[in-house]
Design a protein around this motif. Sequence first.
Motif, short mmCIF file in Angstrom:
data_model
loop_
_atom_site.label_atom_id
_atom_site.label_comp_id
_atom_site.label_asym_id
_atom_site.label_seq_id
_atom_site.Cartn_x
_atom_site.Cartn_y
_atom_site.Cartn_z
N CYS A 1 10.71 -32.35 1.05
CA CYS A 1 9.53 -31.70 0.47
C CYS A 1 8.40 -32.70 0.22
N LEU A 2 8.72 -33.84 -0.35
CA LEU A 2 7.67 -34.84 -0.60
C LEU A 2 7.07 -35.36 0.70
N GLU A 3 7.90 -35.51 1.71
CA GLU A 3 7.41 -35.99 3.01
C GLU A 3 6.58 -34.91 3.71
N ALA A 4 7.02 -33.66 3.62
CA ALA A 4 6.32 -32.57 4.29
C ALA A 4 5.00 -32.25 3.61
N GLY A 5 4.98 -32.34 2.28
CA GLY A 5 3.77 -32.05 1.53
C GLY A 5 3.36 -30.59 1.63
N GLY A 6 2.09 -30.31 1.38
CA GLY A 6 1.57 -28.95 1.47
C GLY A 6 2.34 -27.97 0.61
N LYS A 7 2.74 -26.85 1.23
CA LYS A 7 3.43 -25.79 0.50
C LYS A 7 4.77 -26.24 -0.09
N HIS A 8 5.34 -27.31 0.48
CA HIS A 8 6.63 -27.82 -0.01
C HIS A 8 6.50 -28.52 -1.36
N VAL A 9 5.31 -28.94 -1.73
CA VAL A 9 5.12 -29.61 -3.01
C VAL A 9 4.27 -28.78 -3.98
N GLU A 10 4.02 -27.53 -3.64
CA GLU A 10 3.33 -26.66 -4.59
C GLU A 10 4.21 -26.51 -5.83
N LYS A 11 3.57 -26.44 -6.98
CA LYS A 11 4.28 -26.46 -8.25
C LYS A 11 5.42 -25.44 -8.35
N ALA A 12 5.18 -24.20 -7.98
CA ALA A 12 6.22 -23.16 -8.13
C ALA A 12 7.47 -23.51 -7.32
N HIS A 13 7.29 -23.94 -6.08
CA HIS A 13 8.44 -24.27 -5.23
C HIS A 13 9.16 -25.52 -5.73
N PHE A 14 8.40 -26.56 -6.00
CA PHE A 14 9.01 -27.82 -6.40
C PHE A 14 9.73 -27.68 -7.75
N THR A 15 9.12 -26.95 -8.68
CA THR A 15 9.75 -26.71 -9.98
C THR A 15 11.04 -25.91 -9.82
N LEU A 16 11.03 -24.92 -8.94
CA LEU A 16 12.23 -24.12 -8.67
C LEU A 16 13.34 -25.01 -8.12
N MET A 17 13.01 -25.90 -7.23
CA MET A 17 14.04 -26.80 -6.68
C MET A 17 14.62 -27.71 -7.75
N MET A 18 13.78 -28.21 -8.63
CA MET A 18 14.26 -29.07 -9.72
C MET A 18 15.11 -28.26 -10.71
N ALA A 19 14.69 -27.03 -11.00
CA ALA A 19 15.47 -26.16 -11.89
C ALA A 19 16.82 -25.85 -11.27
N CYS A 20 16.83 -25.60 -9.97
CA CYS A 20 18.07 -25.30 -9.28
C CYS A 20 19.02 -26.49 -9.34
N ALA A 21 18.51 -27.66 -9.03
CA ALA A 21 19.36 -28.86 -9.09
C ALA A 21 19.94 -29.04 -10.49
N GLU A 22 19.11 -28.86 -11.50
CA GLU A 22 19.56 -29.10 -12.88
C GLU A 22 20.58 -28.06 -13.35
N ILE A 23 20.37 -26.78 -13.04
CA ILE A 23 21.34 -25.76 -13.49
C ILE A 23 22.67 -25.93 -12.74
N CYS A 24 22.61 -26.39 -11.50
CA CYS A 24 23.85 -26.67 -10.77
C CYS A 24 24.62 -27.80 -11.43
N ARG A 25 23.90 -28.85 -11.78
CA ARG A 25 24.54 -29.99 -12.44
C ARG A 25 25.11 -29.57 -13.79
N THR A 26 24.36 -28.79 -14.54
CA THR A 26 24.81 -28.32 -15.85
C THR A 26 26.03 -27.41 -15.74
N SER A 27 26.01 -26.51 -14.78
CA SER A 27 27.15 -25.61 -14.59
C SER A 27 28.41 -26.40 -14.24
N ALA A 28 28.28 -27.36 -13.35
CA ALA A 28 29.42 -28.20 -12.99
C ALA A 28 29.93 -28.94 -14.22
N HIS A 29 29.02 -29.48 -15.00
CA HIS A 29 29.38 -30.22 -16.21
C HIS A 29 30.13 -29.32 -17.19
N PHE A 30 29.63 -28.10 -17.42
CA PHE A 30 30.28 -27.18 -18.34
C PHE A 30 31.69 -26.83 -17.86
#
Length: 105
Positions: free
Chosen positions: A23-52
């Motif tokens: 995403c960072l390399e592609a830029g444009g729509k790949h780094v728009e806030k809504a998409h990038f935030t969703l990807m970060m939220a997804c990564a974090e909830i996956c990590r949290t679920s595994a941890h729980f």
Amino acid sequence: MTTCIGDCLACYRTCLSSAMGHCLEAGGKHVEKAHFTLMMACAEICRTSAHFMLIGTPHHKHTCAECAEICTECADDCERLGGMDDCVAACRRCAESCRRMASTH
């Protein structure tokens, strides 16, 4: 549960590396806030679920339910943008696995 933990950790790794790499390399729509935030939220909830699940708290059912929802949303958005097949696959696999964990008694 072991399968779900693996699916969550794989999705965490894939979403985070896709966001920071593709995403960072592609830029444009790949780094728009809504998409990038969703990807970060997804990564974090996956990590949290595994941890729980790893620590054995029954609250994993709640995080897994949320994880399934966010992973599905992330997969749909990555599919919409295109060129993110690995992320789409990891998110769909994790969503299904977490859906099963959230519904077990």
